[in-house]
Design an enzyme around this catalytic site. Structure first.
Site, PDB file in Angstrom:
ATOM      1  N   MET A  18       5.392   4.765  -8.693  1.00 32.62           N
ATOM      2  CA  MET A  18       5.285   5.926  -7.463  1.00 32.62           C
ATOM      3  C   MET A  18       6.722   6.468  -7.671  1.00 32.62           C
ATOM      4  SD  MET A  18       2.969   6.416  -5.347  1.00 32.62           S
ATOM      5  CE  MET A  18       4.234   7.231  -4.465  1.00 32.62           C
ATOM      6  N   GLY A  95       8.135   3.169   1.448  1.00 39.38           N
ATOM      7  CA  GLY A  95       6.803   3.093   1.475  1.00 39.38           C
ATOM      8  C   GLY A  95       6.388   1.730   1.006  1.00 39.38           C
ATOM      9  N   GLY A 120       2.937   2.710   5.434  1.00 37.38           N
ATOM     10  CA  GLY A 120       1.861   2.076   4.402  1.00 37.38           C
ATOM     11  C   GLY A 120       1.266   3.327   3.907  1.00 37.38           C
ATOM     12  N   ASN A 121       1.409   4.624   4.280  1.00 40.34           N
ATOM     13  CA  ASN A 121       0.469   5.461   3.733  1.00 40.34           C
ATOM     14  C   ASN A 121       1.074   6.779   3.660  1.00 40.34           C
ATOM     15  OD1 ASN A 121      -1.823   7.265   2.806  1.00 40.34           O
ATOM     16  ND2 ASN A 121      -2.894   5.363   2.400  1.00 40.34           N
ATOM     17  N   HIS A 153      -7.893  -1.371  -4.811  1.00 45.28           N
ATOM     18  CA  HIS A 153      -6.783  -0.871  -5.476  1.00 45.28           C
ATOM     19  C   HIS A 153      -6.748  -1.345  -6.986  1.00 45.28           C
ATOM     20  CE1 HIS A 153      -5.257   0.021  -1.704  1.00 45.28           C
ATOM     21  NE2 HIS A 153      -4.699   0.763  -2.181  1.00 45.28           N
ATOM     22  N   LYS A 157      -1.971  -4.400  -8.480  1.00 45.59           N
ATOM     23  CA  LYS A 157      -1.281  -4.561  -7.074  1.00 45.59           C
ATOM     24  C   LYS A 157      -1.117  -5.837  -6.618  1.00 45.59           C
ATOM     25  CE  LYS A 157      -1.939  -2.705  -2.318  1.00 45.59           C
ATOM     26  NZ  LYS A 157      -0.550  -2.299  -2.285  1.00 45.59           N
ATOM     27  N   GLY A 163      -1.279  -2.298   2.680  1.00 46.16           N
ATOM     28  CA  GLY A 163      -0.521  -1.778   3.815  1.00 46.16           C
ATOM     29  C   GLY A 163      -1.465  -0.837   4.446  1.00 46.16           C
ATOM     30  N   THR A 164      -2.232  -0.047   3.895  1.00 41.17           N
ATOM     31  CA  THR A 164      -3.075   1.107   4.572  1.00 41.17           C
ATOM     32  C   THR A 164      -4.066   0.333   5.198  1.00 41.17           C
ATOM     33  OG1 THR A 164      -2.448   2.620   3.052  1.00 41.17           O
ATOM     34  CG2 THR A 164      -4.257   2.866   4.067  1.00 41.17           C
TER      35      THR A 164
END
Ligand code: NAD
Length: 269
Positions: A18, A95, A120-121, A153, A157, A163-164
């Site tokens: 990210m 995030g 989370g998103n 995912h 991860k 989180g989403t």
């Protein structure tokens, strides 16, 4: 014509997936400029592959940025938020996922002293879906409609559910007027027994390079509704984080989320 100076951004976790996507997305924009890229303390001064200059450190980011964007790891995010709060700024966009409830409380405490966007998103579409899921959950009686949240995912991860997925589960729970913690059903394996009435179930898949797939299924005896969202490129989250960074600078101290940034109304379910 007057021009406002660009917002100075620090990127924590700059070497990560990210962090790199954020630095790339910021290139060529006039409203923001990446001032400090930093990662773990032991990386300071190193020039990772693909970087034009050596990495900075957290002290440089605290001193020289209006806002720091942080996609790192739970303990790193807590430490950074506390450092920003103690210094009275910069603002923070966080995030990082997989953060325990106790650590979320630490982030909330830091946000009493600085403006912070925490989500989370960062995608527009997913945040819209949160409102739709909440509305559907409010409209469809729990005795007839089971709710399941699926997510997939990439293989690297480290936390699950995402989180989403938890945000989607929380939106469904809010629509039903219950706390997610009271109805959440996770990690089914073996002789689980029948599904508990009103349960909100979670299933996570980890494979390959999948960026982020989320579905919320409302299943009755003879009909099914599915809301789904597919992230096709990490730059989607990076653009959302940059929008959050531009939005949060100059706000009063407090904890904000993407609904605030996007101007979506709450509680309309
Ligand atoms: P990653 O492992 O590729 O990158 C994390 C980076 O943080 C690494 O470079 C690591 O060295 C660095 N780091 C670790 N400790 C640090 C410290 N103390 N100070 C500074 N940097 C430190 O992971 P990623 O895929 O970039 O994801 C990072 C986090 O963001 C994860 O929690 C992920 O779930 C989350 N994420 C959130 C969203 C969202 O929209 N909210 C989207 C994607 C990823």
């Amino acid at each position: 014509m007057t021009s406002t100076p660009p917002i100075r951004i620090g990127v924590a976790g700059a070497v990560g997936r990210m962090g790199r996507a954020i630095a790339l997305s910021a290139r060529g924009r006039e409203d923001v400029v990446v001032s400090v890229l930093f990662d773990r303390p032991d990386f300071a001064g190193q020039t990772p592959e693909g970087f034009a200059a050596p990495l900075g450190d957290v002290a440089a980011a605290l001193a020289g940025c209006d806002v720091i964007i942080d996609f790192t790891a739970p303990q790193a995010s807590i430490t950074l938020a506390q450092a920003c709060a103690e210094a009275g700024g910069p603002a923070l966009v966080c995030g990082t996922t997989g953060v325990s409830e106790a650590d979320e409380a630490r982030l909330r405490a830091a946000a009493e002293r600085i403006p912070m966007v925490r989500t989370g998103n960062f995608s527009l579409g997913l945040n819209l879906m949160l409102g739709l899921v909440r509305q559907a959950a409010a409209a469809l009686p729990a005795r007839d409609w089971d709710v399941e949240v699926f997510e997939a995912h990439h293989r690297r991860k480290v936390d699950a559910p995402s989180g989403t997925a938890l945000m989607l589960g929380a939106a469904a729970a809010a629509g039903r007027g219950v706390a997610l913690a009271d109805v959440s059903e996770r990690g089914r394996d073996g002789l689980t027994g029948a599904r508990a009435p009103g349960a909100i179930g979670f299933t996570a898949m980890r494979a390959g390079g999948i960026i982020g797939e989320h579905s919320v299924v409302f299943a009755a005896e003879d009909e099914i509704i599915t809301f789904s969202h597919s992230a096709r490129d990490r730059s989607l989250f990076a653009r959302g984080a940059l929008a959050a960074a531009a939005w949060v600078v100059g706000r009063p101290a407090g904890l904000y989320d993407m609904m605030d940034v996007l101007g979506f109304k709450r509680g309309d379910g």
